[in-house]
Design an enzyme around this catalytic site. Structure first.
Site, PDB file in Angstrom:
ATOM      1  N   PRO A  16       0.845  -1.202   0.000  1.00 57.23           N
ATOM      2  CA  PRO A  16       0.000   0.000   0.000  1.00 57.23           C
ATOM      3  C   PRO A  16       0.876   1.246   0.000  1.00 57.23           C
ATOM      4  O   PRO A  16       1.744   1.405   0.860  1.00 57.23           O
ATOM      5  CB  PRO A  16      -0.792  -0.131   1.309  1.00 57.23           C
ATOM      6  CG  PRO A  16       0.036  -1.011   2.184  1.00 57.23           C
ATOM      7  CD  PRO A  16       0.783  -1.937   1.278  1.00 57.23           C
ATOM      8  N   MET A  17       0.644   2.130  -0.969  1.00 58.46           N
ATOM      9  CA  MET A  17       1.435   3.360  -1.092  1.00 58.46           C
ATOM     10  C   MET A  17       0.496   4.534  -1.290  1.00 58.46           C
ATOM     11  O   MET A  17      -0.303   4.550  -2.229  1.00 58.46           O
ATOM     12  CB  MET A  17       2.412   3.250  -2.280  1.00 58.46           C
ATOM     13  CG  MET A  17       3.490   2.206  -2.106  1.00 58.46           C
ATOM     14  SD  MET A  17       4.534   2.018  -3.585  1.00 58.46           S
ATOM     15  CE  MET A  17       3.453   0.995  -4.620  1.00 58.46           C
ATOM     16  N   CYS A 100       4.026   3.518   8.387  1.00 59.26           N
ATOM     17  CA  CYS A 100       4.291   4.753   7.661  1.00 59.26           C
ATOM     18  C   CYS A 100       5.266   5.626   8.444  1.00 59.26           C
ATOM     19  O   CYS A 100       5.018   5.942   9.614  1.00 59.26           O
ATOM     20  CB  CYS A 100       2.995   5.506   7.399  1.00 59.26           C
ATOM     21  SG  CYS A 100       3.249   7.041   6.464  1.00 59.26           S
ATOM     22  N   GLY A 224       6.912  -2.551  -3.434  1.00 50.78           N
ATOM     23  CA  GLY A 224       6.414  -1.190  -3.375  1.00 50.78           C
ATOM     24  C   GLY A 224       6.878  -0.352  -4.541  1.00 50.78           C
ATOM     25  O   GLY A 224       6.359  -0.437  -5.650  1.00 50.78           O
TER      26      GLY A 224
END
Length: 338
Positions: A16-17, A100, A224
């Site tokens: 997830p980015m 994050c 990623g």
């Protein structure tokens, strides 16, 4: 590999980015071989649930299953309510963000900043797991700095709380995205728990994916930044892991078709104004390292109309056929001879 009742087709996942893994991009990655994808992180604050930004981030309409939503926050009750809200909207897996490293997120004591408060981590894990009847997973880092690594303690708490899968980025919060990922902590976590563990960090090539799986014993790898502009990396890694051989570079015609379909889906998702602007980064990633790619990117960034942008991308990839039927990476500064 399974996450709860969900059987995944392979062990090569999309990370997830924020600002990248929206629904059109996730769907494209799944189409090109990714076994699993998680949404961009969605805020747990209920005041933001109906905002356009959060609604887009949790939009899974038509997406290939399983549909996974990542949530971020620091309040256990709020995160539990957010998990329930997203399950009601169709989420089949909830992922908690404790990885994050961005200052804006950490300054709110969210993301990897949570690793400094193990008691709060435990409260969050228990609250979210007990709030929903779908698998809950955790993405985290090795610690908040090199002197304070607590991944083993967090992993033990997560397993005890009923977390279904762990994804560990082999860097601390202080590392950000700099330096090389360290895999020994991932190996230690994998040896210490019985739930699936996913290795994340610097998975950039099929060879690196195989190496990381070997040295960590992890059940899967998560890709990623290496997928930005190269979403076919998932089928390349999956093929290499299964056969030990490399797929050839993709055909120019195939990438042109994929890119144009991606743009159409992107414009439909964001609308004209945001669509043409947010597509620029994706286009830039696609054309980097290709002949004349940088010159094209600069011209394309001045376009403010979706159709003009789409036409420009179509024409650019048609021009790439002059260099060969397959994409020619690594010769970006070598114009075609007259």
């Amino acid at each position: 590999m399974n996450i709860g009742p969900h059987s995944l087709r392979n062990n090569v996942f999309v990370a997830p980015m924020a600002g990248v893994t929206d629904r059109p991009f996730r769907q494209l990655c799944k189409q090109l071989g990714a076994g699993y994808a998680v949404s961009e992180m969605a805020a747990s604050d209920p005041r933001l649930w109906q905002s356009e930004k959060t609604s887009r981030r949790t939009n899974h309409d038509g997406e290939m299953e399983p549909k996974a939503v990542q949530i971020a926050g620091a309040d256990p009750a709020m995160l539990a309510d957010c998990a329930k809200h997203n399950v009601d909207r169709g989420a089949q897996i909830i992922d908690i963000n404790m990885g994050c490293p961005v200052k804006k997120v950490c300054n709110s004591w969210c993301g990897s900043a949570l690793l400094q408060n193990e008691k709060l981590v435990g409260q969050i894990l228990d609250a979210v797991v007990n709030a929903v009847d779908v698998p809950v997973t955790l993405k985290f880092r090795t610690g908040w700095n090199r002197e304070n690594k607590n991944a083993l303690a967090i992993a033990a708490m997560a397993e005890q709380s009923g977390i279904a899968m762990l994804t560990l980025h082999g860097r601390t919060r202080a590392d950000g995205y700099s330096g090389e990922a360290e895999y020994e902590t991932i190996a230690a976590v994998k040896a210490a728990v019985k739930i699936p563990v996913v290795a994340n960090g610097d998975i950039t090539t099929p060879e690196r994916a195989r190496h990381v799986l070997a040295v960590t014993g992890a059940d899967a790898v998560m890709v990623g930044r290496a997928a930005q502009g190269r979403p076919w990396i998932f089928r390349e890694i999956d093929h290499f892991l299964r056969t030990g051989t490399h797929l050839p570079a993709p055909m120019v015609a195939e990438v042109q078709e994929l890119m144009l379909e991606h743009l159409q889906a992107h414009y439909a998702f964001y609308g004209e104004y945001l669509g043409v602007r947010t597509a620029r980064k994706h286009i830039g990633w696609y054309v980097r390292d290709l002949p004349e790619g940088e010159q094209f990117r600069q011209r394309m960034n001045r376009l403010e109309d979706c159709q003009l942008q789409w036409n420009a991308v179509r024409d650019f990839f048609e021009s790439q056929a002059a260099y060969g039927e397959r994409l020619q990476y690594g010769i970006a500064d070598q114009p075609l001879a007259a």
